[in-house]
Design an enzyme around this catalytic site. Structure first.
Site, PDB file in Angstrom:
ATOM      1  N   GLY A 112       0.851  -1.193   0.000  1.00 38.72           N
ATOM      2  CA  GLY A 112       0.000   0.000   0.000  1.00 38.72           C
ATOM      3  C   GLY A 112       0.884   1.240   0.000  1.00 38.72           C
ATOM      4  N   ALA A 156      -9.088   4.256  -0.992  1.00 39.36           N
ATOM      5  CA  ALA A 156      -9.276   5.534  -0.296  1.00 39.36           C
ATOM      6  C   ALA A 156      -9.999   6.500  -1.230  1.00 39.36           C
ATOM      7  CB  ALA A 156      -7.942   6.097   0.150  1.00 39.36           C
ATOM      8  N   ARG A 197     -16.113  11.655  13.342  1.00 35.09           N
ATOM      9  CA  ARG A 197     -16.725  10.383  12.940  1.00 35.09           C
ATOM     10  C   ARG A 197     -17.350   9.559  14.048  1.00 35.09           C
ATOM     11  NH1 ARG A 197     -12.586   8.068   8.597  1.00 35.09           N
ATOM     12  NH2 ARG A 197     -13.121   9.714   7.143  1.00 35.09           N
ATOM     13  N   SER A 222      -4.731   9.471   7.641  1.00 34.54           N
ATOM     14  CA  SER A 222      -3.956   8.217   7.635  1.00 34.54           C
ATOM     15  C   SER A 222      -3.046   8.095   6.420  1.00 34.54           C
ATOM     16  CB  SER A 222      -4.875   7.005   7.724  1.00 34.54           C
ATOM     17  OG  SER A 222      -5.897   7.108   6.804  1.00 34.54           O
ATOM     18  N   LEU A 223      -3.499   8.553   5.274  1.00 34.21           N
ATOM     19  CA  LEU A 223      -2.595   8.520   4.106  1.00 34.21           C
ATOM     20  C   LEU A 223      -1.409   9.435   4.398  1.00 34.21           C
ATOM     21  CD1 LEU A 223      -5.259   8.689   1.239  1.00 34.21           C
ATOM     22  CD2 LEU A 223      -3.898   6.701   1.886  1.00 34.21           C
ATOM     23  N   HIS A 247     -13.897   0.586   9.843  1.00 35.89           N
ATOM     24  CA  HIS A 247     -13.176   1.299   8.793  1.00 35.89           C
ATOM     25  C   HIS A 247     -11.674   1.390   9.043  1.00 35.89           C
ATOM     26  CE1 HIS A 247     -12.675   4.223   5.580  1.00 35.89           C
ATOM     27  NE2 HIS A 247     -12.219   5.135   6.414  1.00 35.89           N
ATOM     28  N   ARG A 271      -9.256   8.873  14.903  1.00 36.89           N
ATOM     29  CA  ARG A 271      -8.484   9.494  13.815  1.00 36.89           C
ATOM     30  C   ARG A 271      -9.275  10.589  13.107  1.00 36.89           C
ATOM     31  NH1 ARG A 271      -8.151   8.381   8.036  1.00 36.89           N
ATOM     32  NH2 ARG A 271      -9.785   6.846   8.400  1.00 36.89           N
ATOM     33  N   GLU A 308     -13.838  17.657   5.440  1.00 37.61           N
ATOM     34  CA  GLU A 308     -14.391  16.444   6.046  1.00 37.61           C
ATOM     35  C   GLU A 308     -14.634  16.703   7.530  1.00 37.61           C
ATOM     36  OE1 GLU A 308     -11.711  13.249   4.987  1.00 37.61           O
ATOM     37  OE2 GLU A 308     -12.400  13.247   2.921  1.00 37.61           O
ATOM     38  N   HIS A 335     -16.795   3.926  10.133  1.00 37.09           N
ATOM     39  CA  HIS A 335     -17.132   5.021   9.220  1.00 37.09           C
ATOM     40  C   HIS A 335     -18.658   5.147   9.209  1.00 37.09           C
ATOM     41  CE1 HIS A 335     -17.388   7.618   5.765  1.00 37.09           C
ATOM     42  NE2 HIS A 335     -16.073   7.697   5.707  1.00 37.09           N
TER      43      HIS A 335
HETATM   44  P1  FAD Z   1      -2.694  -0.878   2.995  1.00 43.01           P
HETATM   45  O1  FAD Z   1      -2.865   0.120   1.948  1.00 43.01           O
HETATM   46  O2  FAD Z   1      -3.901  -1.559   3.499  1.00 43.01           O
HETATM   47  O3  FAD Z   1      -1.685  -1.987   2.445  1.00 43.01           O
HETATM   48  C1  FAD Z   1      -1.462  -3.168   3.179  1.00 43.01           C
HETATM   49  C2  FAD Z   1      -0.694  -4.129   2.305  1.00 43.01           C
HETATM   50  O4  FAD Z   1      -0.210  -5.213   3.071  1.00 43.01           O
HETATM   51  C3  FAD Z   1      -1.516  -4.750   1.183  1.00 43.01           C
HETATM   52  O5  FAD Z   1      -0.712  -4.773   0.045  1.00 43.01           O
HETATM   53  C4  FAD Z   1      -1.774  -6.165   1.682  1.00 43.01           C
HETATM   54  O6  FAD Z   1      -1.993  -7.106   0.680  1.00 43.01           O
HETATM   55  C5  FAD Z   1      -0.478  -6.432   2.397  1.00 43.01           C
HETATM   56  N1  FAD Z   1      -0.525  -7.480   3.413  1.00 43.01           N
HETATM   57  C6  FAD Z   1      -1.296  -7.540   4.523  1.00 43.01           C
HETATM   58  N2  FAD Z   1      -1.010  -8.658   5.222  1.00 43.01           N
HETATM   59  C7  FAD Z   1      -0.038  -9.315   4.540  1.00 43.01           C
HETATM   60  C8  FAD Z   1       0.664 -10.526   4.749  1.00 43.01           C
HETATM   61  N3  FAD Z   1       0.429 -11.337   5.799  1.00 43.01           N
HETATM   62  N4  FAD Z   1       1.593 -10.897   3.831  1.00 43.01           N
HETATM   63  C9  FAD Z   1       1.855 -10.131   2.746  1.00 43.01           C
HETATM   64  N5  FAD Z   1       1.201  -8.970   2.499  1.00 43.01           N
HETATM   65  C10 FAD Z   1       0.273  -8.566   3.398  1.00 43.01           C
HETATM   66  N6  FAD Z   1      -7.441   7.374   4.593  1.00 43.01           N
HETATM   67  C11 FAD Z   1      -7.219   8.665   4.288  1.00 43.01           C
HETATM   68  O7  FAD Z   1      -6.286   9.280   4.810  1.00 43.01           O
HETATM   69  N7  FAD Z   1      -8.005   9.273   3.367  1.00 43.01           N
HETATM   70  C12 FAD Z   1      -9.038   8.651   2.743  1.00 43.01           C
HETATM   71  O8  FAD Z   1      -9.697   9.228   1.900  1.00 43.01           O
HETATM   72  C13 FAD Z   1      -9.296   7.305   3.072  1.00 43.01           C
HETATM   73  N8  FAD Z   1     -10.338   6.645   2.503  1.00 43.01           N
HETATM   74  C14 FAD Z   1     -10.490   5.312   2.764  1.00 43.01           C
HETATM   75  C15 FAD Z   1     -11.502   4.612   2.103  1.00 43.01           C
HETATM   76  C16 FAD Z   1     -11.631   3.255   2.284  1.00 43.01           C
HETATM   77  C17 FAD Z   1     -12.715   2.500   1.576  1.00 43.01           C
HETATM   78  C18 FAD Z   1     -10.751   2.576   3.176  1.00 43.01           C
HETATM   79  C19 FAD Z   1     -10.874   1.103   3.387  1.00 43.01           C
HETATM   80  C20 FAD Z   1      -9.771   3.281   3.862  1.00 43.01           C
HETATM   81  C21 FAD Z   1      -9.635   4.643   3.660  1.00 43.01           C
HETATM   82  N9  FAD Z   1      -8.647   5.375   4.327  1.00 43.01           N
HETATM   83  C22 FAD Z   1      -8.445   6.689   4.009  1.00 43.01           C
HETATM   84  C23 FAD Z   1      -7.674   4.703   5.169  1.00 43.01           C
HETATM   85  C24 FAD Z   1      -6.399   4.473   4.355  1.00 43.01           C
HETATM   86  O9  FAD Z   1      -6.745   4.083   3.056  1.00 43.01           O
HETATM   87  C25 FAD Z   1      -5.509   3.419   4.965  1.00 43.01           C
HETATM   88  O10 FAD Z   1      -5.338   3.648   6.326  1.00 43.01           O
HETATM   89  C26 FAD Z   1      -4.141   3.421   4.299  1.00 43.01           C
HETATM   90  O11 FAD Z   1      -4.302   3.306   2.912  1.00 43.01           O
HETATM   91  C27 FAD Z   1      -3.299   2.290   4.832  1.00 43.01           C
HETATM   92  O12 FAD Z   1      -2.149   2.184   4.067  1.00 43.01           O
HETATM   93  P2  FAD Z   1      -1.092   1.066   4.412  1.00 43.01           P
HETATM   94  O13 FAD Z   1      -0.020   1.166   3.401  1.00 43.01           O
HETATM   95  O14 FAD Z   1      -0.743   1.154   5.849  1.00 43.01           O
HETATM   96  O15 FAD Z   1      -1.906  -0.307   4.250  1.00 43.01           O
HETATM   97  C1  SIN Z   2     -13.679   9.010   3.296  1.00 40.66           C
HETATM   98  O1  SIN Z   2     -13.507   9.319   2.111  1.00 40.66           O
HETATM   99  O2  SIN Z   2     -14.714   9.253   3.910  1.00 40.66           O
HETATM  100  C2  SIN Z   2     -12.601   8.310   4.021  1.00 40.66           C
HETATM  101  C3  SIN Z   2     -11.670   9.269   4.584  1.00 40.66           C
HETATM  102  C4  SIN Z   2     -10.824   8.642   5.643  1.00 40.66           C
HETATM  103  O3  SIN Z   2     -11.051   7.515   6.054  1.00 40.66           O
HETATM  104  O4  SIN Z   2      -9.905   9.324   6.101  1.00 40.66           O
END
Ligand code: FAD
Ligand code: SIN
Length: 526
Positions: free
Chosen positions: A13, A45, A285, A386-387, A346, A381, A116, A239
């Site tokens: 991610g 996201a 939220r 989080s991004l 969420h 949060r 937001e 959420h």
């Molecule tokens: P992720 O992007 O979840 O990546 C995790 C990775 O780890 C994936 O590739 C997965 O396959 C891999 N993985 C997991 N376990 C294993 C394992 N055992 N072995 C190998 N690989 C593994 N946040 C914001 O700030 N703004 C937004 O607008 C927003 N909108 C969102 C909307 C949705 C629908 C969701 C679900 C979340 C949203 N969030 C948003 C939250 C945000 O997207 C996440 O917190 C953030 O993307 C997490 O990034 P990350 O790199 O930590 O994990």
């Molecule tokens: C959303 O678009 O509502 C998600 C935003 C977030 O989780 O930070």
């Protein structure tokens, strides 16, 4: 088979890929990802990424909003560091080719900043309503052209390899990871002095979630088994607005929709948010999710509705094209009717205890992004933080890792021992236990909690954990079984933290202790 790398990153991610890019000039990087490279929470996201970029905004205001949402548990120094690093990280993402939406005002072109819940200013940079998809594809493309980075798709990290477990000399540290190749079913030994958990969150521990299937809390479970402290798992963010439709799985209706003025209405068409909080639809939220939960229960309804018809057809189609199209696919025309929504799990505010640079208490182990608990989010949060946290952490981690120089693992490390494990013959046990955990977490450990329900969940989870552990040792590992094993650990951690905290604060609300208590102004660490 055993392979060595300078750096192993688990997860592709925003956290994992950003770090991979930053390390690629300094050594050989393996990115392990359990499905295809883009499949991550990041990819879904919507709302955007919070950062101060306008003249009307300031770091001070962004810090204040984050602290208010965090309900007394944010670490202020961490908040300041992450918020003030935002603009530079935004510039870095733009340098990779990411295009945020823009608008023209008084002849001047600038970012089209969204709003937001809990934000006092417009500060959310977004790419229409598919910000995550755009970020993920920019990162995937940038990583693909780096010869020092290999992405191992469909490879599942099972457990960390610890020096203490294999009797290696020197301080206790991580030496690598056992990895299941899902295609061959073989388990390989990946060695490195630097292992990074960038495995995301655990939404799938609940029956209803906005998260994709990968979000099973694997990183938290691995760190916990390795004896690394985990904090604040009771703070699961629900959420307020996930699409409610029998055929839709986990589709979010972004908070940005409310940010642009959509109304929350009940089945009688009445706006109700002001009855719960004077900030209305844009309260933080936790408050909006609890209000919706209360309204649904009060009226005996199945959902509430988001009404944005007054924004006009063109605006809706242009600003939220993905939400508009997806709703239409399910027979809901958002320009013509309100969208049915319910709250859903969420985001995991707690996680592996670490610094802003991801360093943990275990030598060589780092945690970044949603799996981590730095103190930015506290008890709740702030939307779109989080991004931001993930990309800032990746940069800070890269600096620390490069500064520390990479070491080679020189001690002999045993290969994975399958023991007497046989092919699983009753996969129904796995799927049944998955269902049971997710349902009981939703019913007993949801938005509104009680001690009795938490204790009931705890006792059932203890039995399930025993059953799953027997299954794990008796049968050859599969990705489903490994996820189930992690899911039950994470569920137990959530319940344990929730039982420890005898007050209500932020995302943890219990009817037995409905008020915040200053005595609990500290993290819950297990
Ligand atoms: P992720 O992007 O979840 O990546 C995790 C990775 O780890 C994936 O590739 C997965 O396959 C891999 N993985 C997991 N376990 C294993 C394992 N055992 N072995 C190998 N690989 C593994 N946040 C914001 O700030 N703004 C937004 O607008 C927003 N909108 C969102 C909307 C949705 C629908 C969701 C679900 C979340 C949203 N969030 C948003 C939250 C945000 O997207 C996440 O917190 C953030 O993307 C997490 O990034 P990350 O790199 O930590 O994990
Ligand atoms: C959303 O678009 O509502 C998600 C935003 C977030 O989780 O930070």
């Amino acid at each position: 088979m055993s392979q060595s790398f300078d750096y192993i990153i688990l997860g592709s991610g925003i956290a994992g890929l950003s770090l991979a890019l930053e390390l690629s000039d300094h050594g050989i990087v393996a990115v392990i990802t359990k499905k295809s490279r883009a499949e991550s929470n990041t990819n879904y996201a919507q709302g955007g990424i919070a950062s101060v970029t306008s003249q009307e905004d300031s770091f001070e205001l962004h810090v204040r909003d984050t602290l208010v949402a965090g309900a007394g548990l944010c670490k202020e120094d961490v908040v300041r560091k992450i918020v003030s690093a935002g603009p530079e990280r935004i510039a870095w993402l733009v340098s990779l080719g990411l295009k945020f939406s823009e608008r023209e005002e008084n002849g001047i072109r600038g970012y089209d900043l969204g709003k937001e819940g809990g934000h006092s200013k417009r500060r959310i940079l977004h790419a229409k309503d598919v910000t995550g998809r755009e970020i993920e594809s920019a990162l995937v493309e940038a990583v693909s052209s780096q010869k020092n980075i290999t992405i191992f798709e469909n490879h599942f990290a099972i457990d960390l390899i610890l020096s203490s477990k294999i009797g290696a000399p020197g301080p206790r540290r991580v030496l690598g990871v056992y990895i299941l190749d899902r295609a061959s079913g073989e388990v390989h030994t990946f060695l490195s002095a630097v292992v990074v958990l960038a495995t995301g969150g655990c939404g799938k521990v609940y029956l209803y979630t906005t998260n994709p299937d990968i979000a099973t809390g694997d990183g938290v479970a691995m760190a916990h088994r390795a004896g690394v402290p985990i904090a604040n798992m009771e703070f699961i963010q629900f959420h307020p607005t996930c699409l409610y439709h029998k055929d839709a799985k986990s589709f979010l209706i972004s908070e940005a929709v409310r940010g642009e003025g959509a109304h929350l209405v009940n089945s009688a068409g009445e706006r109700f948010m002001k009855n719960y909080d004077e900030r209305g639809e844009l309260a933080p939220r936790d408050i909006v999710a609890r209000a919706i939960d209360a309204e649904i229960k009060r009226r005996g309804d199945k959902c509430v509705f988001l009404d944005l018809r007054h924004k006009g057809d063109d605006f809706i189609r242009e600003r939220f094209p993905n939400i508009y199209r997806t709703c239409l696919k399910y027979g809901i025309d958002a320009t013509d009717e309100p969208i049915p929504v319910v709250p859903a799990a969420h985001y995991q505010c707690g996680g592996v205890v670490c610094g802003v640079d991801g360093s943990t208490s275990l030598k060589g182990l780092y945690a970044l992004g949603e799996v981590a608990c730095t103190g930015l989010h506290g008890a709740n949060r702030l939307a779109s933080n989080s991004l931001l946290e993930a990309v800032v952490m990746a940069h800070e981690a890269a600096k620390t890792i490069i500064h520390n120089k990479s070491e080679k693992i020189s001690c002999p490390v045993p290969e994975w021992q399958p023991g007497n494990a046989v092919e699983p013959d009753e996969l129904v046990v796995v799927s049944h236990n998955w269902e049971e955990i997710r349902r009981l977490m939703w019913d007993y450990v949801g938005i509104v909690r009680t001690t009795k329900r938490l204790q009931r969940a705890q006792s059932r989870l203890t039995n399930l954990a025993r059953e799953i552990e027997e299954f794990y040792w008796g049968y050859k590992v599969t990705a489903d079984l490994l996820e189930l094993r992690n899911l039950v650990v994470v569920a137990q951690l959530i319940v344990r933290c929730a039982l420890i905290r005898k007050e209500s604060r932020g995302l943890h609300y219990t009817m037995d202790f409905p008020e915040p208590d200053p005595a609990w102004l500290h993290d819950t660490i297990v």
